[in-house]
Design an enzyme around this catalytic site. Structure first.
Site, PDB file in Angstrom:
ATOM      1  N   SER A  69      96.061  16.614  33.294  1.00  0.00           N
ATOM      2  CA  SER A  69      96.419  16.998  31.931  1.00  0.00           C
ATOM      3  C   SER A  69      97.401  18.148  31.982  1.00  0.00           C
ATOM      4  O   SER A  69      97.482  18.869  32.983  1.00  0.00           O
ATOM      5  CB  SER A  69      95.176  17.456  31.168  1.00  0.00           C
ATOM      6  OG  SER A  69      94.781  18.753  31.600  1.00  0.00           O
ATOM      7  N   ASP A  70      98.169  18.330  30.909  1.00  0.00           N
ATOM      8  CA  ASP A  70      98.832  19.608  30.750  1.00  0.00           C
ATOM      9  C   ASP A  70      97.726  20.632  30.475  1.00  0.00           C
ATOM     10  O   ASP A  70      96.602  20.275  30.127  1.00  0.00           O
ATOM     11  CB  ASP A  70      99.849  19.563  29.608  1.00  0.00           C
ATOM     12  CG  ASP A  70     100.945  20.607  29.762  1.00  0.00           C
ATOM     13  OD1 ASP A  70     100.708  21.612  30.454  1.00  0.00           O
ATOM     14  OD2 ASP A  70     102.019  20.441  29.167  1.00  0.00           O
ATOM     15  N   CYS A  71      98.048  21.901  30.613  1.00  0.00           N
ATOM     16  CA  CYS A  71      96.980  22.906  30.638  1.00  0.00           C
ATOM     17  C   CYS A  71      96.298  23.056  29.283  1.00  0.00           C
ATOM     18  O   CYS A  71      96.933  23.405  28.284  1.00  0.00           O
ATOM     19  CB  CYS A  71      97.528  24.227  31.134  1.00  0.00           C
ATOM     20  SG  CYS A  71      97.957  24.109  32.882  1.00  0.00           S
TER      21      CYS A  71
ATOM     22  N   ALA B 146      95.050  20.601  27.599  1.00  0.00           N
ATOM     23  CA  ALA B 146      95.288  19.452  26.720  1.00  0.00           C
ATOM     24  C   ALA B 146      93.990  18.749  26.347  1.00  0.00           C
ATOM     25  O   ALA B 146      93.900  18.149  25.277  1.00  0.00           O
ATOM     26  CB  ALA B 146      96.247  18.465  27.386  1.00  0.00           C
TER      27      ALA B 146
END
Length: 778
Positions: free
Chosen positions: A301-303, A305
């Site tokens: 995931s993006d941080c 997310a």
């Protein structure tokens, strides 16, 4: 990056991890140490076994609590199995980077033997070289320097969350600087070249095998190109994207990254696409990436997310629902704390099966094994001989200088440049970007080997150089016009170094305007009016700026766009300004006028809509006024083109069973999927272009080959790039370039259903002012 977990979330296991690292001292962390009698008998330590079997054995030995702690980007150690802690998050966007605000969660650090890394131009400027081999060599350097940092004991992770291959759809996007521009073909080829380089593959691909030099991760998957614009944030943005735009704009770079680049990682983005968060989209992660494209790596995931899905988007009703949604969709690791905190309770509440966790762990440990981190002493393994002396080597720094030279774009030149080294007795350098080394680097940058500002570079040529900042800062709320004018009046030549910085454009900050900030324009025009001769205007910025005023001002003799040119940006600029290097960069994105800001950033449509006055986006579809076009760039040389041959100039895409008496396709087009791979492969053809340098200087020149349909169907691009190559030619020299085209890929279009269609009839190939017809029969 949205937020970080509090210290109260650090568990006993994490403290154990820190102790485990400390005990290893400066030795690179690795598992399966031959001296460890406890672990050397485990099947997961037997390098003779396939990685898939080793991972199955390893995962089978883990308890549920241990499994869950491996799903976070800060994966804790498992001392009883000799498995060290691992940090999944590292950056290498344009050289190995380090983000101070998240230093505790990154896999590399610069405190030790290695304190710097080679810093290349920000990606948008590197893209302006249109040189795939240069992109590959930059990736190679990043991979080698990353491995050197690990071998020196300054890394607990070798997974780098680069490159950013999103399309630069809107000129206001603060992260457009990180991308390779607005064209899907360019972005895809950039991804392939950079990923092959950093991971240790050959330039042509296919030589990698199972061992990774470092792991690349293509981000942000997908249709992500808005950070914070007015009241809209990336965390809550629902991108409404048509099937047509998804198929021919947003997805192609990721498909290339996976299928040709063989990237070992993908990052799913914060935003939703048509109501579904990307990290929770099974069709996107599992069905498309893993199924259709054959992706065999890990997905992060993006941080935060995953947290955003519950806390900001309210897509998931509970934290457990968020954890279950992403794991069932095919995501593997959470840059954040939701999976670490809520996966076990999701299993206990029957929202998730433990087998979904095992699936994720299989992907994660497979990558760590491919990096050689479970193969014993790394010094005795492939890449084990890459040492600290390779970081910031002269060879690597020479590539950084080459990239800056080749990327800088000459936008205007009224026969002013190059300046004469002998006749220029005094120089005035004015502007807030002239002597700030930090601005050269752009975002996601590590500590550079060294940094040469434009002022320093110009002083190397003209000792009698006077400098004035002109503005109190780049935002320029106050311009010291009178002082700047006085300095300009006393100099033979004036160079203004203006533009943007990371306060105007960056992650979490999109622009509202496309003009230069504050009173920069007033400063430029005042100095230009007062100077003895027309001035040189240098723009340092990632995104495009409406400088129509400068383009049309005769007192501004030349304009150079230098992006954020990296550690040797000042040297490259000075060499170009004084004629020791011939500029050849070409814009990888359209430069729009200020009136484009009337269009909401949230409108994701690529195609123009005449009924509503919507002008479209990027050179393929935008029908409005342009300040500078995609692919535009001047040189000190003129280059001529000649289309030497096209073999054949008639493309027949019919099977052998098609009889002459059979009626032609009544619709005039056919789905490429119906033509079949064999017929598409047989229809490949070559285009040969002869290029001549008509000037008196050696130059490196990107040659761009476009295609267009004679009859543009609704929603078809006005033209599209089908190939590009960069060639170096001496003065007066000519050479031939061959482009190998696939009609089913390069001459097709995408219909409203997102399907690839081949139209019957005439198309044209264009290079410069030359064009050649191609007749397609389906």
């Amino acid at each position: 990056m949205k937020k970080l977990p509090s210290l109260s979330l650090i568990s006993f296991y994490h403290l154990t991890s820190l102790l485990f690292i400390f005990v290893q001292s400066a030795r690179p962390p690795f598992a399966c140490d031959p001296s460890n009698k406890l672990t050397k008998s485990f099947p997961f330590c037997r390098t003779s076994l396939p990685i898939s079997e080793r991972v199955i054995d390893l995962v089978s030995r883990l308890r549920l609590d241990e499994k869950v702690l491996q799903l976070a980007d800060t994966a804790t150690a498992i001392p009883r199995l000799g498995i060290p802690a691992y940090e999944w998050w590292s950056e290498a966007l344009h050289g190995v980077a380090f983000l101070p605000h998240v230093s505790s969660r990154q896999g590399i650090h610069f405190k030790g033997t290695i304190t710097n890394a080679t810093n290349f131009p920000q990606v948008i400027l590197t893209a302006a070289t249109f040189d795939t081999h240069l992109w590959y060599r930059i990736g190679q350097v990043a991979g080698k320097e990353a491995r050197a940092i690990y071998n020196t004991g300054q890394a607990t992770g070798m997974t780098f969350w680069s490159p950013n291959i999103n399309i630069f759809r809107d000129p206001r996007w603060g992260r457009g600087q990180e991308t390779a521009g607005e064209d899907p073909l360019v972005s895809g080829k950039y991804a392939v070249s950079f990923v092959r380089g950093i991971q240790g593959d050959s330039y042509e691909g296919g030589a990698l095998g199972e061992h990774l030099q470092a792991s690349a991760c293509c981000k942000h998957f997908t249709a992500y190109d808005l950070d914070r614009w007015k009241n809209m944030q990336r965390f809550i943005f629902n991108a409404k994207v048509t099937k047509q735009d998804m198929a021919d704009t947003f997805q192609p770079p990721f498909k290339s990254c996976v299928q040709e680049g063989r990237a070992s990682g993908i990052m799913c983005s914060y935003n939703q696409v048509n109501g579904i968060p990307n990290c929770a989209d099974y069709n996107l992660l599992s069905k498309t990436a893993r199924g259709y494209w054959g992706f065999q790596g890990y997905i992060t995931s993006d941080c935060d997310a995953v947290a955003v899905m519950h806390e900001n988007q309210t897509y998931a009703k509970t934290p457990e629902d968020a954890a279950a949604d992403v794991l069932k969709a095919g995501m593997d690791v959470d840059c954040g704390y939701y999976l670490k905190n809520y996966t076990k309770s999701a299993i206990e509440k029957k929202k998730l099966k433990e087998s979904a966790v095992d699936r994720a762990l299989h992907n994660l440990f497979s990558i760590r094994m491919r990096l050689g981190l479970f193969n014993g002493d790394p010094a005795k393994l492939p890449y084990g001989n890459i040492c600290a002396n390779q970081v910031c080597s002269q060879k690597h720094q020479a590539i950084a200088l080459e990239a800056a030279r080749d990327g800088i774009v000459l936008l205007k030149n009224s026969d002013q440049l190059p300046l004469s080294k002998s006749k220029t007795k005094s120089l005035a350098v004015i502007g807030p970007n002239a002597d700030n080394a930090t601005i050269l680097l752009g975002n996601y940058a590590g500590p550079p080997c060294r940094a040469i500002t434009p002022l320093q570079g110009l002083k190397d040529y003209i000792k009698n150089t006077k400098y004035h900042k002109g503005c109190n800062k780049v935002a320029c709320p106050l311009a010291q016009v009178r002082q700047a004018v006085k300095i300009a009046q006393g100099a033979d030549q004036v160079v203004l170094v203006m533009g943007l910085d990371q306060e105007q454009e960056r992650e979490e900050t999109d622009r509202i305007n496309l003009v230069l900030p504050g009173k920069q324009q007033k400063l430029i025009t005042s100095v230009a009016q007062a100077a003895r001769k027309p001035v040189v205007l240098v723009l340092l910025c990632g995104g495009p700026v409406d400088v129509s005023f400068a383009k049309n001002n005769k007192k501004i003799g030349s304009i150079l766009w230098a992006g954020y040119p990296g550690q040797y940006g000042g040297t490259a600029l000075a060499e170009i300004i004084f004629g020791d290097y011939n500029p050849g960069g070409r814009l990888p994105m359209t430069w729009y006028p200020q009136e484009f800001t009337k269009i909401p950033m949230t409108d994701m449509r690529m195609r123009a809509d005449s009924s509503s006055g919507y002008p479209g986006r990027t050179y393929r579809f935008y029908e409005g006024r342009k300040v500078f076009e995609f692919g535009y760039g001047l040189s000190y040389s003129n280059y001529s083109y000649e289309l030497v041959s096209v073999t054949p100039n008639k493309i027949i895409l019919r099977s052998s069973t098609h009889h002459k008496t059979e009626r032609s396709n009544p619709n005039g087009h056919k789905l490429v999927s119906e033509l079949g791979e064999e017929l598409c492969e047989k229809s490949k053809f070559s285009v040969v272009v002869r290029v001549k340098n008509q000037g008196v200087m050696t130059g490196k020149h990107p040659v761009l080959l476009f295609g267009r349909q004679a009859k543009v169907e609704q929603g078809s691009p006005m033209k599209k790039l089908v190939g590009f190559q960069s060639i170096k030619l001496n003065a007066g020299e000519s050479a031939e370039i061959e482009f190998k085209l696939k009609p089913c890929e390069h001459l097709s279009r995408t219909n409203e259903d997102g399907l690839t269609v081949m139209d019957e009839g005439s198309q044209y190939l264009l290079v410069g002012d030359r064009e050649l017809p191609i007749n397609v029969i389906v």
